[in-house]
Write an enzyme that holds these catalytic residues in place. Structure first.
Site, PDB file in Angstrom:
ATOM      1  N   ARG A 239       0.850  -1.191   0.000  1.00  0.00           N
ATOM      2  CA  ARG A 239       0.000   0.000   0.000  1.00  0.00           C
ATOM      3  C   ARG A 239       0.884   1.238   0.000  1.00  0.00           C
ATOM      4  O   ARG A 239       1.913   1.283   0.696  1.00  0.00           O
ATOM      5  CB  ARG A 239      -0.900   0.032   1.245  1.00  0.00           C
ATOM      6  CG  ARG A 239      -2.088  -0.906   1.203  1.00  0.00           C
ATOM      7  CD  ARG A 239      -3.131  -0.487   0.156  1.00  0.00           C
ATOM      8  NE  ARG A 239      -4.314  -1.335   0.151  1.00  0.00           N
ATOM      9  CZ  ARG A 239      -4.501  -2.375  -0.660  1.00  0.00           C
ATOM     10  NH1 ARG A 239      -3.574  -2.719  -1.538  1.00  0.00           N
ATOM     11  NH2 ARG A 239      -5.630  -3.071  -0.611  1.00  0.00           N
ATOM     12  N   GLU A 268      -3.888   6.944  -5.125  1.00  0.00           N
ATOM     13  CA  GLU A 268      -4.016   6.370  -6.474  1.00  0.00           C
ATOM     14  C   GLU A 268      -5.348   6.774  -7.103  1.00  0.00           C
ATOM     15  O   GLU A 268      -6.350   6.814  -6.388  1.00  0.00           O
ATOM     16  CB  GLU A 268      -3.970   4.837  -6.408  1.00  0.00           C
ATOM     17  CG  GLU A 268      -2.653   4.303  -5.948  1.00  0.00           C
ATOM     18  CD  GLU A 268      -2.721   2.808  -5.658  1.00  0.00           C
ATOM     19  OE1 GLU A 268      -3.728   2.164  -6.022  1.00  0.00           O
ATOM     20  OE2 GLU A 268      -1.774   2.295  -5.056  1.00  0.00           O
ATOM     21  N   HIS A 286      -0.674  -0.333  -9.866  1.00  0.00           N
ATOM     22  CA  HIS A 286      -1.388  -1.224  -8.921  1.00  0.00           C
ATOM     23  C   HIS A 286      -1.951  -2.458  -9.644  1.00  0.00           C
ATOM     24  O   HIS A 286      -3.156  -2.666  -9.711  1.00  0.00           O
ATOM     25  CB  HIS A 286      -2.515  -0.463  -8.205  1.00  0.00           C
ATOM     26  CG  HIS A 286      -3.011  -1.181  -6.977  1.00  0.00           C
ATOM     27  ND1 HIS A 286      -3.477  -0.524  -5.854  1.00  0.00           N
ATOM     28  CD2 HIS A 286      -3.108  -2.503  -6.675  1.00  0.00           C
ATOM     29  CE1 HIS A 286      -3.861  -1.404  -4.944  1.00  0.00           C
ATOM     30  NE2 HIS A 286      -3.637  -2.628  -5.434  1.00  0.00           N
TER      31      HIS A 286
END
Ligand code: 8YV
Length: 320
Positions: A239, A268, A286
């Site tokens: 993360r 993000e 991601h």
């Protein structure tokens, strides 16, 4: 008996949606539109369950406003930091996640980040794609060798353990820091450090594999970066919140760490733009769990949790 209604917030793999439509009254999202808070709440009207991704946020305000019909949030994700589990408990809503099934895919991305950052893959690919590759010399695009180096893993959980296993294939020596020491079987010879600060000076590579918790937020800060050895490389597929962006960007500019491989970011997809201007970053959007096999497995795992819940059983992956 009528089928329970499930609001599915994003487009899911075909096989997962087929099972959803067979067993539930599924409200699918064929356009894969991102539902903002108000739309999410409106679409949940009359639904018994929601099957969301980490792109939807369930904070206390959302739980206050969610229709009472919603009894379970069956996440399509292992991380559930997008859900306020305390608020869920208060609202009497069950929450589940999808552990285990994405560990292999995410560990692959960790290896890609290590290799990509160490071997300057981002820079190299840009040279080829922009036709800026003009010459070759022994001094051209020289990077860091991964084989045989020492890797420190922060968080020897499901993903961290697979990373350790894969990294052993590169003859890496494995160190780890974790809230508690693992069993011999889980450690497989990795060296445990009770204090992160004691491990950092030995980490030629550092992989962040811990969840987003109050205790891990901003874990990679300026003081800890300063403890890394010269030439260290940092990767993060866990993360973005684990990283203090100002500190990492300042470090990358100064050459410590010498490079970073990042698949996750704060805020993000609106990441800190300074990362894009740095030549020593290898950046991915991601995609840790983004393989066809894993997406199917995540969907089926979320459905297993829903099936158990609606059969009156305890879902296997209940987190709240
Ligand atoms: C997923 C993830 O792509 O499962 C997680 O926690 O971070 C990702 O790998 C995403 O969360 C799906 O909702």
């Amino acid at each position: 008996m009528s089928k329970p209604t499930v609001l599915v917030t994003r487009k899911l793999p075909e096989a997962v949606e087929a099972r959803l439509s067979r067993d539930y009254d599924a409200r699918l999202n064929p356009d894969d539109a991102l539902y903002e808070r108000d739309e999410l709440i409106a679409r949940a009207e009359g639904a018994d369950a929601i099957l969301p991704c980490h792109t939807e946020h369930f904070d206390a305000d959302v739980f206050d406003r969610l229709p009472d019909s919603v009894k379970i949030i069956a996440n399509f994700s292992v991380g559930y930091d997008h859900v306020d589990t305390e608020a869920a408990r208060k609202a009497g809503v069950v929450v589940t996640n999808t552990p285990d099934v994405l560990s292999d895919a995410t560990a692959e991305i960790v290896m890609l980040l290590m290799l990509g950052a160490a071997r300057r893959a981002g820079e190299g690919e840009k040279l080829v794609r922009t036709a800026a590759w003009k010459d070759w010399s022994p001094a051209f695009m020289v990077g860091t060798q991964v084989t045989g180096k020492t890797l420190g893993i922060v968080g020897l959980g499901r993903v961290g353990k697979v990373v350790a296993k894969r990294a052993r294939g590169f003859d890496m020596k494995i160190l780890y820091h974790n809230p508690s020491r693992k069993t011999d079987e889980d450690e497989l010879g990795a060296v445990f450090y009770d204090r992160l600060e004691d491990m950092l000076p030995h980490c030629q590579f550092l992989s962040l594999n811990a969840p987003n918790l109050p205790s891990t937020r901003g874990l990679l800060n300026a003081e800890r970066i300063a403890l890394l050895p010269d030439g260290a490389i940092v990767v993060n597929a866990a993360r973005g919140t684990l990283v203090d962006d100002d500190a990492l960007i300042a470090g990358l500019k100064a050459g410590k760490p010498v490079a970073a491989g990042l698949d996750v970011f704060n805020n993000e997809p609106g990441i800190d733009p300074r990362y894009k201007d740095l030549p020593n970053t290898f950046l991915l959007p991601h995609i840790g769990s983004a393989t066809a096999e894993t997406r199917d497995a995540m969907g089926f795992r979320a459905l297993d949790n829903l099936d158990a819940f609606f059969a009156g059983q305890e879902p296997g992956d209940r987190v709240a």
